[in-house]
Structures are given as C-alpha cells and as structure tokens.
Design an enzyme around this catalytic site. Structure first.
Site, short mmCIF file in Angstrom:
data_model
loop_
_atom_site.label_atom_id
_atom_site.label_comp_id
_atom_site.label_asym_id
_atom_site.label_seq_id
_atom_site.Cartn_x
_atom_site.Cartn_y
_atom_site.Cartn_z
N THR A 1 0.85 -1.20 0.00
CA THR A 1 0.00 0.00 0.00
C THR A 1 0.88 1.25 0.00
O THR A 1 0.39 2.34 0.28
CB THR A 1 -0.91 0.05 1.25
OG1 THR A 1 -0.08 0.07 2.41
CG2 THR A 1 -1.86 -1.12 1.31
N ALA A 2 2.17 1.06 -0.31
CA ALA A 2 3.11 2.19 -0.22
C ALA A 2 3.21 2.91 -1.56
O ALA A 2 2.47 3.85 -1.82
CB ALA A 2 4.46 1.67 0.26
N ARG A 3 4.10 2.43 -2.40
CA ARG A 3 4.23 2.95 -3.75
C ARG A 3 4.53 1.79 -4.69
O ARG A 3 5.31 0.90 -4.34
CB ARG A 3 5.36 3.98 -3.84
CG ARG A 3 5.04 5.33 -3.24
CD ARG A 3 3.97 6.08 -4.04
NE ARG A 3 3.67 7.40 -3.50
CZ ARG A 3 2.65 7.67 -2.68
NH1 ARG A 3 1.84 6.70 -2.27
NH2 ARG A 3 2.44 8.91 -2.28
N ASP B 1 -2.39 -2.22 -3.72
CA ASP B 1 -3.21 -1.01 -3.80
C ASP B 1 -2.52 0.06 -4.64
O ASP B 1 -3.13 1.08 -4.95
CB ASP B 1 -3.46 -0.48 -2.38
CG ASP B 1 -4.32 0.78 -2.35
OD1 ASP B 1 -5.36 0.79 -3.06
OD2 ASP B 1 -3.96 1.74 -1.65
N GLU C 1 1.02 3.87 -12.29
CA GLU C 1 -0.43 3.97 -12.16
C GLU C 1 -0.94 5.33 -12.67
O GLU C 1 -0.23 6.32 -12.54
CB GLU C 1 -0.88 3.74 -10.69
CG GLU C 1 -0.37 4.80 -9.73
CD GLU C 1 -0.76 4.52 -8.29
OE1 GLU C 1 -0.58 3.40 -7.80
OE2 GLU C 1 -1.26 5.47 -7.65
N HIS D 1 -5.41 2.29 -5.60
CA HIS D 1 -4.79 3.32 -4.73
C HIS D 1 -5.84 4.01 -3.85
O HIS D 1 -6.07 5.21 -3.95
CB HIS D 1 -4.03 4.36 -5.57
CG HIS D 1 -3.02 5.13 -4.77
ND1 HIS D 1 -1.86 5.64 -5.32
CD2 HIS D 1 -2.97 5.47 -3.45
CE1 HIS D 1 -1.16 6.28 -4.39
NE2 HIS D 1 -1.83 6.18 -3.23
N GLY E 1 -5.79 3.68 -0.35
CA GLY E 1 -5.33 3.61 1.05
C GLY E 1 -5.95 4.68 1.94
O GLY E 1 -6.35 4.42 3.07
N SER E 2 -6.03 5.90 1.45
CA SER E 2 -6.54 7.00 2.29
C SER E 2 -7.97 7.40 1.90
O SER E 2 -8.45 8.45 2.32
CB SER E 2 -5.62 8.21 2.17
OG SER E 2 -5.56 8.66 0.82
C1 DGY Z 1 -0.32 9.51 0.13
O1 DGY Z 1 -0.81 10.32 0.91
O2 DGY Z 1 0.89 9.49 -0.13
C2 DGY Z 1 -1.27 8.58 -0.52
O3 DGY Z 1 -0.64 7.58 -1.22
C3 DGY Z 1 -2.22 9.33 -1.42
O4 DGY Z 1 -1.48 9.89 -2.47
#
Ligand code: DGY
Length: 323
Positions: free
Chosen positions: A240-242, A266, A271, A289, A291-292
């Site tokens: 869920t990072a990059r 995610d 992407e 993507h 996550g948030s």
């Molecule tokens: C972040 O805050 O880095 C999330 O991946 C949304 O871009």
C-alpha cells in the site's frame, strides 16, 4: 478588508475542504477535475499569480516544472503523505517550501494494508468473481482455498507511522511481527516486534510481507527477483506504499509459478497505467490506490494541507514542512 492569498488548487477536493479554501483564499479551483500536465501546471501558476499551490500525488513536479515556475510561487502543499511526485532537491534549490500530510491517513492506510493481506491470503477477489459471474455451484471442500492469516509471521518493510499501525492491527490476528527499518524502534513502540537490520535477514521469516516504506529512489524495485527468492514459498505480499517499490517483472512470474502465493496491491508502478498481466492472475487482490480513501481521512488531509498553507501565509513555520 485584507486581500485573500492567491492559491492554485490542482484537483477537485471534498466539499468541506473546498468550502474552507473558498472562505480563506482567492483560489483557482479545478472545477472539472481536469488532468494537468507539466505545461498546464506552469501556465496556470503564472496565470493565477499564486503564491501557493495545493496539489496531490497525481501532479508531477519535476525539476523542469519547478525551474519554470514563476518567482511568485513560494509554497507547494501536497495533499498526501508521500512526496515522491515532487523533486524536493529542485524545490530546495528554488527556495520553494514543500509540505505534506503525515499522521492523518495512518489509520486508513493501515486498514487497507490489512485488507490487502487478508484479501490476498483469503482469495477475496477471485472468490467474489465466482459470484459475479454466476459460477457458484455448491459448497466446495477444495475450492477457493486461501491460507490462514491468524498466527502467521508478518514482515513489515518500513516501520514508520503506517508500518507501526499495521503491526498494531496484525497483533489482533496473533501474528508474529518482524520488521526492517533503518532505525530500530524503542521498546515501547516495538512492542515485541523483531527488528532486522537488513531485508535479507528479515525476508526468510515472512510468510506475509507488508510494504509500508516511502517511495522514491532509495526503495525503487526493493522487491526484486533476488529478494523474492529469499521469501518462504507461498508467501503473501501486500503493498500500500508505492508501486515503484516492487519490480513487476519479478513479482508477476513469481505469482504465476506460485513462489509467491498471493499479492494484495493497492499501488502500481506507472499507475493508473498498471501492468495488465496482473488482471489474468487469480491469486491477486487489486485496488486502485484507495489507502486513504475515506471521507473522514480525505477531509483531514485537506484540512492539514490548509493548516500548512495558513501557517505560511500567517508568517509562521508550516508544521509539516519537508523542504
Ligand atoms: C499519500 O498520501 O501518499 C497517498 O498515497 C495518497 O497519495
């Protein structure tokens, strides 16, 4: 009445965030949520005569774009914790302040890490697909078999705020927590988690691996073929990072062969133009993507971004200055 500061807002944002922007700033909003490329970013920064820009991870602030920004732009506030879409060295050279939004998305993102670990380990998407395609016949003793999550060994790569929140959740699943981080955590934050100084030391223990590191050059293709070989056979990977932290050309063959049992992803390199070979795999759990992506968290991220801008415009130091 004092003039409101000029702000260029690159994306459509939640209503409450936009309302606060309209109250406090003379802002150019992106009403249609158009996708701005490099030329748009430079052109609109000039046209608005803005001092501040409120951006997201979708806009790429390369050294070239930053060097072409007009001198009146003083602060670039990103609505994200990650700032790998901004060339911070170029920003530093130009004297451009950069802020991000730590803390407020920790819980939401850690929740999605758990969802990816569970969704991949328990084959949630391929099982749901059977329902959607009308292919559910009867209960099958041998179909849709995943692996237990409870009681397994979980390795966390990147034990910052989000990694620690994943550990907290995983303890609820009685998982044995291992982690690899540049610095060892103090005992009260480690809470019994086992520290490994190198990924090579940690990976052989990881029946599950959660990637929670920052993106950028230091972690680029961290999970490559050599490191995948160190994982136990059938390991489950969540990211869920990059997307850039994983080498797709290593992970996809490992998923095809079963060396990696399943992956919950995610985020993707390049992407939204992700590697479509993932779509042909049954042992993946894929999200775009998110996550948030809760209304509470996106509001909090928006307000935190505005807190940083407000501080700078009031002559104070923004709380989340990264450059
Ligand atoms: C972040 O805050 O880095 C999330 O991946 C949304 O871009």
């Amino acid at each position: 009445m004092a003039q409101k500061p000029k702000l260029f807002v690159t994306r459509r944002l939640p209503d409450d965030v936009e309302a606060r922007i309209r109250r406090d700033y003379d802002a150019l909003h992106n009403e249609d949520d158009a996708a701005y490329g490099p030329e748009d970013l430079v052109r609109l920064s000039m046209a608005t005569k803005c001092e501040g820009i409120l951006t997201c991870g979708t806009e790429k602030w390369t050294a070239d774009v930053i060097s072409r920004l007009p001198g009146h732009v003083k602060i670039l506030a990103t609505l994200s914790v990650g700032y790998d879409h901004i060339d911070v060295e170029a920003a530093g050279r130009k004297g451009l302040i950069v802020t991000n939004t730590p803390d407020v998305l920790t819980a939401a993102t850690a929740d999605i890490s758990m969802l990816c670990l569970l969704g991949a380990g328990r084959r949630a998407q391929s099982s749901e697909k059977i329902l959607r395609e009308g292919k559910w016949g009867r209960w099958e003793p041998m179909a849709m078999l995943g692996v237990d999550v409870t009681g397994k060994k979980l390795g966390i790569y990147g034990m910052g705020r989000i990694g620690q929140a994943v550990a907290q959740r995983a303890r609820g699943f009685e998982m044995e927590i291992h982690y690899c981080n540049r610095n060892r955590l103090p005992p009260e934050r480690e809470q019994g988690a086992i520290h490994h100084a190198t990924p090579e030391d940690m990976l052989p223990h990881c029946q599950f691996l959660s990637i929670n590191s920052p993106g950028g050059a230091d972690t680029y293709h961290f999970l490559n073929a050599g490191r995948i070989a160190l994982l136990p056979d059938g390991a489950v990977v969540a990211n869920t990072a990059r997307g850039t932290v994983i080498d797709d050309n290593a992970l996809i063959p490992a998923l095809q062969s079963g060396k990696i049992g399943a992956a919950g992803l995610d985020v993707f390199e390049g992407e939204p133009d992700f590697d479509k070979r993932y779509l042909a795999l049954d042992n993946v759990f894929l999200l775009p993507h998110v996550g948030s992506a809760t209304i509470e968290t996106r509001n909090a991220m928006g307000f935190r971004t505005l807190d940083n801008l407000d501080a700078w415009f009031a002559g104070r130091k923004p709380g989340d200055r990264v450059v």
